[in-house]
Design an enzyme around this catalytic site. Structure first.
Site, PDB file in Angstrom:
ATOM      1  CG  HIS A  97      -0.070   0.107   2.512  1.00 54.18           C
ATOM      2  ND1 HIS A  97       0.394  -1.007   3.165  1.00 54.18           N
ATOM      3  CD2 HIS A  97       0.381   1.174   3.215  1.00 54.18           C
ATOM      4  CE1 HIS A  97       1.097  -0.630   4.214  1.00 54.18           C
ATOM      5  NE2 HIS A  97       1.114   0.690   4.271  1.00 54.18           N
ATOM      6  CG  HIS A 106       7.041   5.257   0.522  1.00 55.16           C
ATOM      7  ND1 HIS A 106       6.680   6.320   1.326  1.00 55.16           N
ATOM      8  CD2 HIS A 106       7.065   4.173   1.338  1.00 55.16           C
ATOM      9  CE1 HIS A 106       6.515   5.893   2.564  1.00 55.16           C
ATOM     10  NE2 HIS A 106       6.731   4.584   2.605  1.00 55.16           N
TER      11      HIS A 106
HETATM   12  P1  2AM Z   1       5.079   3.013   5.253  1.00 52.70           P
HETATM   13  O1  2AM Z   1       3.973   3.878   4.753  1.00 52.70           O
HETATM   14  O2  2AM Z   1       6.422   3.544   4.948  1.00 52.70           O
HETATM   15  O3  2AM Z   1       4.979   1.593   4.794  1.00 52.70           O
HETATM   16  C1  2AM Z   1       1.609   1.143   9.441  1.00 52.70           C
HETATM   17  O4  2AM Z   1       2.711   1.218  10.276  1.00 52.70           O
HETATM   18  C2  2AM Z   1       1.843   1.923   8.172  1.00 52.70           C
HETATM   19  O5  2AM Z   1       1.904   3.310   8.445  1.00 52.70           O
HETATM   20  C3  2AM Z   1       3.094   1.559   7.450  1.00 52.70           C
HETATM   21  O6  2AM Z   1       2.764   1.406   6.112  1.00 52.70           O
HETATM   22  C4  2AM Z   1       4.046   2.684   7.763  1.00 52.70           C
HETATM   23  O7  2AM Z   1       5.049   3.012   6.856  1.00 52.70           O
HETATM   24  C5  2AM Z   1       3.135   3.844   8.026  1.00 52.70           C
HETATM   25  N1  2AM Z   1       3.677   4.678   9.093  1.00 52.70           N
HETATM   26  C6  2AM Z   1       4.026   4.288  10.351  1.00 52.70           C
HETATM   27  N2  2AM Z   1       4.416   5.337  11.088  1.00 52.70           N
HETATM   28  C7  2AM Z   1       4.338   6.434  10.289  1.00 52.70           C
HETATM   29  C8  2AM Z   1       4.610   7.815  10.458  1.00 52.70           C
HETATM   30  N3  2AM Z   1       5.055   8.308  11.610  1.00 52.70           N
HETATM   31  N4  2AM Z   1       4.427   8.632   9.406  1.00 52.70           N
HETATM   32  C9  2AM Z   1       3.994   8.171   8.233  1.00 52.70           C
HETATM   33  N5  2AM Z   1       3.703   6.869   8.004  1.00 52.70           N
HETATM   34  C10 2AM Z   1       3.870   6.010   9.013  1.00 52.70           C
END
Ligand code: 2AM
Length: 217
Positions: free
Chosen positions: A69, A148
């Site tokens: 995702h 991304h």
């Molecule tokens: P990602 O988008 O880089 O994959 C659940 O943890 C999702 O939320 C993951 O997909 C994660 O990274 C995203 N995520 C976790 N913490 C975050 C943050 N502080 N800011 C933005 N995205 C975050």
């Protein structure tokens, strides 16, 4: 109360159709496999291993978890700043459950993460959160630069790192530190940005259907 907190998801984002997830994973695996064999990569292997001669199997080095995702807004069940405002945004409500076509324009690898850069359209940018802290540390990059898909993380690395790694590479790109062009691969052109940061700009962006929705976990 706890019920109220549960009403906001862990995050909002575009979720890739399961049939294309396999295709994207395969492309990513192929890239890692090829990168692993390049002399240029071997030359910089100590970025990954901390030692000059050790070998690294990139396919084993990164662990993939969950469905692919592209996160738009990390809400942390309402604890993240701006979560409630985002969830109540009329555009977010309007497009919730709608299908989109995402364009994956590059793949990148660092010692921490492997991911795909998503190039958002104007319409898709309407769903990108407005909070200034979103692009923290890289104020001069265009909105949505962080978009991304996390394809894998090294041991003990959290997925949030993938977006930070991408921002780092894009900041280097913008500062006209063009990186070291390595070679033309079948998928596109490969550039090295130092400290184990590799970017493969895809000749043909990968277009993939994705549903705008949320994840509770
Ligand atoms: P990602 O988008 O880089 O994959 C659940 O943890 C999702 O939320 C993951 O997909 C994660 O990274 C995203 N995520 C976790 N913490 C975050 C943050 N502080 N800011 C933005 N995205 C975050």
């Amino acid at each position: 109360g706890p019920l109220e907190e549960m009403s906001l998801p862990l995050f909002f984002g575009w979720f890739l159709l399961s049939s294309v997830q396999d295709k994207v994973r395969c492309t990513s695996m192929d890239f890692l496999k090829t990168l692993d064999t390049l002399e240029a990569f071997k030359k910089h292997l100590n970025d990954f291993t901390g030692k000059a001669e050790k070998e690294v199997d990139l396919e084993q080095y990164f662990q993939a978890k969950g469905t692919l995702h592209c996160t738009t807004k990390f809400c942390d069940y309402g604890k993240a700043p701006g979560a409630k405002e985002y969830a109540q945004n009329t555009t977010v409500k309007e497009f919730y459950g709608s299908a989109f076509e995402l364009s994956l324009s590059a793949l990148f690898v660092t010692p921490r993460t492997v991911g795909a850069r998503v190039s958002l359209t104007e319409e898709q940018l309407l769903l990108w959160p407005a909070d200034p802290e979103e692009e923290a540390g890289s104020t001069s990059l265009p909105r949505g630069s962080r978009a991304h898909i996390t394809l894998g993380c090294a041991e003990h690395v959290e997925p949030v790192q993938t977006g930070l790694d991408l921002l780092e590479i894009e900041t280097l790109q913008q500062e006209r530190q063009q990186g070291e062009p390595i070679e033309e691969m079948e998928l596109g052109s490969l550039t090295y940005y130092g400290e184990g940061r590799w970017l493969l700009t895809l000749r043909e962006p990968i277009c993939t259907p994705a549903c705008f929705s949320s994840f509770y976990g």
